[in-house]
Write an enzyme that holds these catalytic residues in place. Structure first.
Site, PDB file in Angstrom:
ATOM      1  N   VAL A 222       0.860  -1.194   0.000  1.00 61.37           N
ATOM      2  CA  VAL A 222       0.000   0.000   0.000  1.00 61.37           C
ATOM      3  C   VAL A 222       0.893   1.240   0.000  1.00 61.37           C
ATOM      4  CG1 VAL A 222      -1.876   1.206   1.212  1.00 61.37           C
ATOM      5  CG2 VAL A 222      -1.626  -1.262   1.516  1.00 61.37           C
ATOM      6  N   HIS A 223       0.706   2.120  -0.979  1.00 64.06           N
ATOM      7  CA  HIS A 223       1.511   3.350  -0.930  1.00 64.06           C
ATOM      8  C   HIS A 223       0.884   4.549  -1.624  1.00 64.06           C
ATOM      9  CE1 HIS A 223       2.657   2.027  -4.990  1.00 64.06           C
ATOM     10  NE2 HIS A 223       3.030   3.263  -5.222  1.00 64.06           N
TER      11      HIS A 223
END
Ligand code: UD1
Ligand code: UDP
Length: 393
Positions: A241-242
């Site tokens: 997740v980014h």
């Protein structure tokens, strides 16, 4: 197997014939017949962020077989685990320039790249500038080159999420419109460009990420990362997740982590530095059960090893959605849309957003079956790109 024949006639401005290499020059009085004039194209490749090192690896190798490459690292990513490690495991030559731009807001980061890239391009006078994907490094490379009338080649051209709130969408659209040679990974990408009136210089070459994934899978499996981390094959979910929209505010990030905690699976989560910073800022790590394993970003081979053996993938990454598809791992996408629509149309990617219940439901119940019919090429996209660039001579 040789790739199918491709058309190498490209009409772009400012293509120049370079002088013969010094090594091949013959003394004036030599009795030997003069060698043929060898024209070498000089390509300046601009990279800067993790996925770009991965995409550049096969292309750089192919370019250097017959032509000259100047590799420019903008310095957008700079941690050992986000940058140097990829050069090592993928055997990418050390950059000729590192602009050391580092982290900053969009304007400052892109602006500094632009200033420094212009200096390098003026000094190197390449025949073409090659940019990858959709980061600020992509946009800066394309804009610096186009303003100097150097033809821009864009690898991964034509991708669209149709969500202008994503910085990447602005970078993609602008870069495509600045580019002279557009290397598309899929037919969808070619169609997207057509809708925007871009038809000249468009080449369907396949996906360079497919090239590198195919070439690296065996070596990745030999690493034994799954055993090293004490995991069981098909006994965990791999997460990344980014995206700023998912991590820069507390609510979506907390919602995603809650889903990982409640899904009933072991979740292995190599944490991007942006996300690590925000997890710390919002104090979210303390609430996580031991089944959610936050680890540092891993190198490409370990990541592929983890992905191939994962039960499922949960991600908001562009590249990881595709890699899951390549290896037949069901993907739960933590976004509201995707530019890799083929993976959804084929039933292997569930685009669910960030709501805890929706993510938990998908991790538990999304079980696609059947074949994967969509094409990301044949593993020879990099060869085609290098051949097309060679055609600039
Ligand atoms: C960038 C790209 C994104 C791509 C991602 C790949 C843009 C606008 N975004 O997002 O499209 O998907 O790279 O990973 O270009 N940081 C470190 N060390 C590093 C790099 C970053 O600590 O080596 C931290 C810094 O706090 C920085 C933050 O991560 O402010 C974000 O980095 P940045 O490169 O601006 O954007 P990414 O989120 O990495
Ligand atoms: N990746 C990696 N290590 C990690 C996480 C991802 O090597 O810890 C690789 C992954 O295999 C993929 C690429 O990084 O090829 C995706 O990059 P990222 O998610 O940062 O960017 P995006 O594709 O979303 O632009």
């Amino acid at each position: 197997m040789d790739p199918p024949e491709i058309n190498v006639s490209i009409s772009v401005p400012s293509a120049r014939t370079r002088p013969p290499l010094p090594l091949l020059s013959v003394p004036e009085h030599s009795l030997l017949p003069a060698p043929p004039v060898l024209t070498v194209v000089k390509v300046a490749s601009v990279v800067g962020a993790r996925p770009q090192f991965i995409k550049a690896a096969p292309v750089s190798r192919e370019i250097r077989k017959h032509n000259h490459e100047v590799l420019i690292h903008t310095g957008q990513h700079y941690d050992e685990g986000m940058s140097d490690v990829f050069f090592r495991v993928l055997d990418i030559p050390a950059p000729d320039y590192n602009l050391e731009v580092g982290s900053a807001g969009h304007g400052r980061q892109t602006g500094e790249m632009l200033i420094k890239l212009e200096d390098v391009l003026l000094k190197e006078t390449p025949d073409a500038v090659l940019v990858y994907g959709d980061t600020n490094s992509t946009l800066a490379g394309a804009l610096a080159a186009a303003k100097l009338h150097i033809p821009v080649g864009h690898v991964e051209a034509g991708l669209r999420s149709f969500n202008r709130a994503m910085p990447e969408e602005l970078n993609r659209v602008t870069t495509d419109h600045l580019s002279a040679i557009l290397f598309c990974p899929t037919e969808t990408a070619v169609d997207n460009l057509k809708r925007e009136g871009i038809e000249k210089g468009v080449h369907l070459v396949g996906d360079v990420m497919y090239d590198v994934a195919l070439a690296s899978a065996q070596e990745a499996m030999k690493r034994g990362v799954v055993r090293r981390l004490g995991l069981e094959p098909k006994g965990y979910v791999l997460a990344t997740v980014h995206r700023p929209g998912n991590v820069d505010e507390r609510e979506p990030l907390a919602s995603i982590l809650k889903a990982f905690a409640e899904c009933g699976e072991t979740v292995v989560f190599p944490v991007h530095p942006r996300t690590r910073k925000m997890i710390t800022k919002f104090g979210l790590e303390a609430h996580l059960p031991v089944t959610v394993r936050l680890v540092d970003p891993v190198d490409y081979l370990d990541f592929l090893g983890l992905l191939i053996e994962a039960k499922k993938v949960a991600t908001d990454s562009g590249g990881v959605q595709k890699e899951a598809y390549f290896f037949g791992v069901p993907c739960v996408t933590l976004r509201d849309e995707t530019e890799w629509i083929e993976t959804v149309e084929d039933g292997w990617n569930a685009v669910v957003g960030t709501d805890t219940e929706d993510v938990v439901h998908a991790i538990r119940n999304f079980n696609p079956q059947g074949t994967k019919a969509k094409s990301f090429g044949d593993g020879h996209a990099a060869e085609r790109i290098a051949k097309l660039l060679g055609g600039l001579a």
